[in-house]
Design a protein around this motif. Structure first.
Motif: not given
Length: 132
Positions: A20-41
């Motif tokens: 369960f902890f690894l599942w939550i950590a994976w979602f957190w990494l997914l949000f970080v990756a998408f957030g960083d990706l879509y903020r990049r110009a």
């Protein structure tokens, strides 16, 4: 009433918590990756689409590849965004600060010294400038 049942041993409980902890950590990494990706110009729309497809179709591999290829720059970009936001806020605060009030008080003092206004009018202008 027992808290742990014999049908679900302690090691199974610990394994479930770890998964369960690894599942939550994976979602957190997914949000970080998408957030960083879509903020990049500096990334084109096609590259963003490619990363998005990779992150959705092969999620674990996509996250690992994004962290390996872009991981060291994520923190730098975040710090640059925070610094720009801080500079923008500081500029705004300086633009609306009491320096404008100080200029109004100085102008009122000059008018008082020239005899254009009397002391009561000077005090009224000073109070108005300080009230801002």
């Amino acid at each position: 009433m027992t808290l742990a049942s014999a049908e679900y041993p302690f090691l199974n409980l610990m394994w479930t918590m770890l998964v369960f902890f690894l599942w939550i950590a994976w979602f957190w990494l997914l949000f970080v990756a998408f957030g960083d990706l879509y903020r990049r110009a500096d990334v084109s729309g096609w590259a963003k689409a490619g990363w998005t497809v990779l992150l959705i179709v092969l999620p674990f591999l996509g996250i690992l590849l994004y962290l390996v290829t872009q991981g060291r720059y994520i923190l730098e970009r975040q710090r640059a965004r925070e610094a720009a936001s801080r500079r923008q806020f500081d500029d705004y605060v300086r633009s609306v600060s009491t320096s404008d009030g100080a200029a109004q008080i100085a102008e009122a003092r000059r008018l008082l010294a020239e005899g254009v206004i009397d002391d009561a009018e000077y005090q009224a202008l000073k109070g108005k400038a300080l009230a801002r």
